[in-house]
Design a protein around this motif. Structure first.
Motif, PDB file in Angstrom:
ATOM      1  N   SER A  68       0.806  -1.226   0.000  1.00 23.57           N
ATOM      2  CA  SER A  68       0.000   0.000   0.000  1.00 23.57           C
ATOM      3  C   SER A  68       0.835   1.271   0.000  1.00 23.57           C
ATOM      4  CB  SER A  68      -0.945   0.003   1.209  1.00 23.57           C
ATOM      5  OG  SER A  68      -0.213  -0.091   2.424  1.00 23.57           O
ATOM      6  N   GLN A  69       2.161   1.122  -0.066  1.00 23.12           N
ATOM      7  CA  GLN A  69       3.035   2.284  -0.231  1.00 23.12           C
ATOM      8  C   GLN A  69       3.119   2.706  -1.703  1.00 23.12           C
ATOM      9  OE1 GLN A  69       6.191   0.197   2.033  1.00 23.12           O
ATOM     10  NE2 GLN A  69       6.525   2.148   3.088  1.00 23.12           N
ATOM     11  N   ASP A  70       2.496   1.917  -2.585  1.00 21.23           N
ATOM     12  CA  ASP A  70       2.384   2.263  -3.997  1.00 21.23           C
ATOM     13  C   ASP A  70       0.931   2.631  -4.301  1.00 21.23           C
ATOM     14  OD1 ASP A  70       5.065   1.831  -4.644  1.00 21.23           O
ATOM     15  OD2 ASP A  70       4.739  -0.301  -5.040  1.00 21.23           O
ATOM     16  N   TYR A  71       0.723   3.334  -5.399  1.00 21.63           N
ATOM     17  CA  TYR A  71      -0.628   3.754  -5.779  1.00 21.63           C
ATOM     18  C   TYR A  71      -1.557   2.546  -5.938  1.00 21.63           C
ATOM     19  CZ  TYR A  71       0.304   8.732  -6.712  1.00 21.63           C
ATOM     20  OH  TYR A  71       0.580  10.078  -6.598  1.00 21.63           O
ATOM     21  N   HIS A  72      -2.782   2.688  -5.435  1.00 24.22           N
ATOM     22  CA  HIS A  72      -3.793   1.639  -5.555  1.00 24.22           C
ATOM     23  C   HIS A  72      -5.151   2.204  -5.161  1.00 24.22           C
ATOM     24  CE1 HIS A  72      -2.823   1.681  -1.281  1.00 24.22           C
ATOM     25  NE2 HIS A  72      -3.981   1.083  -1.044  1.00 24.22           N
ATOM     26  N   PHE A  73      -6.208   1.462  -5.495  1.00 21.59           N
ATOM     27  CA  PHE A  73      -7.553   1.699  -4.967  1.00 21.59           C
ATOM     28  C   PHE A  73      -7.816   0.646  -3.899  1.00 21.59           C
ATOM     29  CE2 PHE A  73      -8.346   3.012  -9.524  1.00 21.59           C
ATOM     30  CZ  PHE A  73      -8.604   4.354  -9.284  1.00 21.59           C
ATOM     31  N   ASP A  74      -8.760   0.929  -2.997  1.00 25.92           N
ATOM     32  CA  ASP A  74      -9.286  -0.096  -2.102  1.00 25.92           C
ATOM     33  C   ASP A  74     -10.516  -0.702  -2.765  1.00 25.92           C
ATOM     34  OD1 ASP A  74      -7.335   0.479  -0.247  1.00 25.92           O
ATOM     35  OD2 ASP A  74      -8.583   1.884   0.879  1.00 25.92           O
ATOM     36  N   GLY A  75     -10.715  -1.999  -2.587  1.00 29.19           N
ATOM     37  CA  GLY A  75     -11.753  -2.685  -3.353  1.00 29.19           C
ATOM     38  C   GLY A  75     -12.978  -3.131  -2.592  1.00 29.19           C
ATOM     39  N   GLU A  76     -13.193  -2.607  -1.379  1.00 34.29           N
ATOM     40  CA  GLU A  76     -14.293  -3.126  -0.574  1.00 34.29           C
ATOM     41  C   GLU A  76     -15.680  -2.717  -1.064  1.00 34.29           C
ATOM     42  OE1 GLU A  76     -10.798  -2.551   2.318  1.00 34.29           O
ATOM     43  OE2 GLU A  76     -11.761  -1.397   0.741  1.00 34.29           O
ATOM     44  N   ASP A  77     -15.784  -1.568  -1.743  1.00 30.89           N
ATOM     45  CA  ASP A  77     -17.120  -1.031  -1.994  1.00 30.89           C
ATOM     46  C   ASP A  77     -17.127  -0.197  -3.270  1.00 30.89           C
ATOM     47  OD1 ASP A  77     -19.809  -0.531  -1.465  1.00 30.89           O
ATOM     48  OD2 ASP A  77     -19.451   0.102   0.596  1.00 30.89           O
ATOM     49  N   LYS A  78     -18.348   0.171  -3.718  1.00 24.94           N
ATOM     50  CA  LYS A  78     -18.488   1.091  -4.838  1.00 24.94           C
ATOM     51  C   LYS A  78     -17.885   2.442  -4.461  1.00 24.94           C
ATOM     52  CE  LYS A  78     -22.079   3.817  -7.142  1.00 24.94           C
ATOM     53  NZ  LYS A  78     -23.536   4.146  -7.127  1.00 24.94           N
ATOM     54  N   ARG A  79     -18.255   2.907  -3.279  1.00 21.68           N
ATOM     55  CA  ARG A  79     -17.676   4.100  -2.680  1.00 21.68           C
ATOM     56  C   ARG A  79     -17.469   3.824  -1.201  1.00 21.68           C
ATOM     57  NH1 ARG A  79     -21.481   9.132  -4.787  1.00 21.68           N
ATOM     58  NH2 ARG A  79     -21.002   8.980  -7.024  1.00 21.68           N
ATOM     59  N   GLN A  80     -16.472   4.429  -0.614  1.00 16.83           N
ATOM     60  CA  GLN A  80     -16.268   4.354   0.824  1.00 16.83           C
ATOM     61  C   GLN A  80     -15.454   5.582   1.228  1.00 16.83           C
ATOM     62  OE1 GLN A  80     -14.043   0.836   1.874  1.00 16.83           O
ATOM     63  NE2 GLN A  80     -12.169   1.555   0.932  1.00 16.83           N
ATOM     64  N   ILE A  81     -15.429   5.854   2.508  1.00 20.39           N
ATOM     65  CA  ILE A  81     -14.667   7.006   2.993  1.00 20.39           C
ATOM     66  C   ILE A  81     -13.754   6.576   4.144  1.00 20.39           C
ATOM     67  CG2 ILE A  81     -14.797   9.197   4.251  1.00 20.39           C
ATOM     68  CD1 ILE A  81     -15.460   9.591   1.377  1.00 20.39           C
ATOM     69  N   LYS A  82     -12.489   6.932   4.004  1.00 19.77           N
ATOM     70  CA  LYS A  82     -11.576   6.826   5.134  1.00 19.77           C
ATOM     71  C   LYS A  82     -11.271   8.245   5.587  1.00 19.77           C
ATOM     72  CE  LYS A  82      -9.502   2.325   4.209  1.00 19.77           C
ATOM     73  NZ  LYS A  82      -8.268   1.548   3.964  1.00 19.77           N
ATOM     74  N   CYS A  83     -11.581   8.496   6.849  1.00 14.81           N
ATOM     75  CA  CYS A  83     -11.343   9.816   7.423  1.00 14.81           C
ATOM     76  C   CYS A  83     -10.059   9.766   8.242  1.00 14.81           C
ATOM     77  CB  CYS A  83     -12.520  10.230   8.303  1.00 14.81           C
ATOM     78  SG  CYS A  83     -12.328  11.856   9.072  1.00 14.81           S
ATOM     79  N   PHE A  84      -9.098  10.578   7.866  1.00 16.45           N
ATOM     80  CA  PHE A  84      -7.822  10.640   8.572  1.00 16.45           C
ATOM     81  C   PHE A  84      -7.753  11.952   9.347  1.00 16.45           C
ATOM     82  CE2 PHE A  84      -7.172   8.244   4.625  1.00 16.45           C
ATOM     83  CZ  PHE A  84      -6.651   7.055   5.106  1.00 16.45           C
TER      84      PHE A  84
END
Length: 334
Positions: free
Chosen positions: A176-192
């Protein structure tokens, strides 16, 4: 007999072995497991589940519409992210102080030994732990829930609440230190939310806006360089598409936050740097994420406590009611 079955099972290709294991152990998680990790199938699965659970969707959307929140905050679909400073907002300040206290008491060496990623140490938090209630108060606050619900199209489920500590000492290619998408959902939000100040010297979370990310993904797919969203892609390949020449680094003081659709925005983080990075991560998904079972759902409201207003209770029930299933399901998707 067990040894024979184990040898037979181990001889099955990994791509078939995992779905077969899930089918035998937890049939209600089979369809999320076999869903191809592409935008088309993610949308297809989401739309089907929205129809199947349409009554629950209506109930959740009525809740969103009833939430009163004076600030007009919106996550633009074309961007897929929103940066906001939460410092000075009492409920956020309490959550940040709670996280700082946890970090100060952490045994980093012990946490490092338990972590699956040497470059990203994760400290989980539970809504049933009284010591971390300020974090879940923030996670269920309308200033986060309403814009996320409007963006997702349904009141979200909190999949996880974690403190992330990035030592930023090494780079592991293909992670995950390289470019990628997360694949769990159509859309999702990670709040940092920054628990400590994050600068370019802290290995910041870096993203590309959603519309540009989709253009990059399509070009890479047309060139047969990727077949799924979660495929890791190096900088040279991403920037070689000519869409962008650099990503957007999420930096800022303590309290700076970023709500990012990691299913739509190419992103990476925790690259080697001179300073560590410490953030609170709140992962919101729809009730139809691949992290959740397709049926047989049973809400858990044991986290609700005294002293909450009726609307606060309803929000917590919607956001946290399936949290235990998301956590349990995550073991099958690691």
């Amino acid at each position: 007999m067990k040894m024979i079955l184990k040898k037979l099972f181990d001889g099955i290709p990994k791509k078939i072995r995992l779905p077969l294991f899930v089918l035998l152990k937890s049939p209600n998680k089979f369809f999320p497991t076999i869903r191809p990790d592409t935008p088309f199938w993610a949308k297809f699965y989401f739309d089907v589940m929205m129809f199947v659970y349409r009554n629950d969707v209506k109930k959740r959307n009525r809740l969103v519409d009833s939430i009163e929140f004076e600030e007009d905050v919106k996550i633009e679909v074309s961007k897929g992210y929103l940066v906001r400073n939460l410092l000075g907002i009492p409920i956020a300040d309490k959550a940040i102080a709670c996280c700082k206290d946890i970090v100060n008491k952490l045994d980093i060496e012990e946490l490092s030994q338990k972590s699956k990623k040497s470059f990203l140490l994760q400290r989980d938090m539970s809504p049933n732990d009284p010591a971390v209630q300020p974090v879940f108060d923030l996670a269920c606050d309308p200033m986060l829930v309403k814009p996320i619900a409007k963006y997702l199209g349904v009141t979200p489920v909190l999949h996880s609440a974690q403190i992330w500590i990035s030592p930023n000492e090494q780079h592991e290619e293909g992670r995950s230190q390289d470019y990628h998408f997360d694949g769990e959902d159509k859309r999702q939000i990670k709040c940092f939310v920054n628990i400590e100040e994050v600068t370019e010297d802290s290995g910041p979370f870096t993203l590309i806006a959603a519309d540009q990310s989709q253009e990059i993904y399509q070009k890479l797919r047309n060139d047969n360089l990727v077949r799924a969203r979660n495929v890791k892609v190096d900088d040279t390949t991403v920037y070689g598409t000519g869409v962008v020449d650099q990503g957007i680094s999420v930096c800022g003081e303590t309290g700076m936050s970023a709500m990012v659709d990691t299913s739509k925005c190419y992103h990476y983080g925790s690259r080697p740097a001179s300073k560590r990075r410490v953030v609170l991560q709140l992962h919101y998904c729809s009730p139809f994420s691949a992290k959740l079972p397709a049926w047989g759902r049973q809400n858990d409201y044991s986290f609700c406590r005294d002293g909450l207003e009726p609307q606060q209770i309803k929000i917590r029930e919607a956001v946290l009611g399936l949290h235990h299933l998301a956590l349990r399901a995550s073991d099958n998707f690691k």
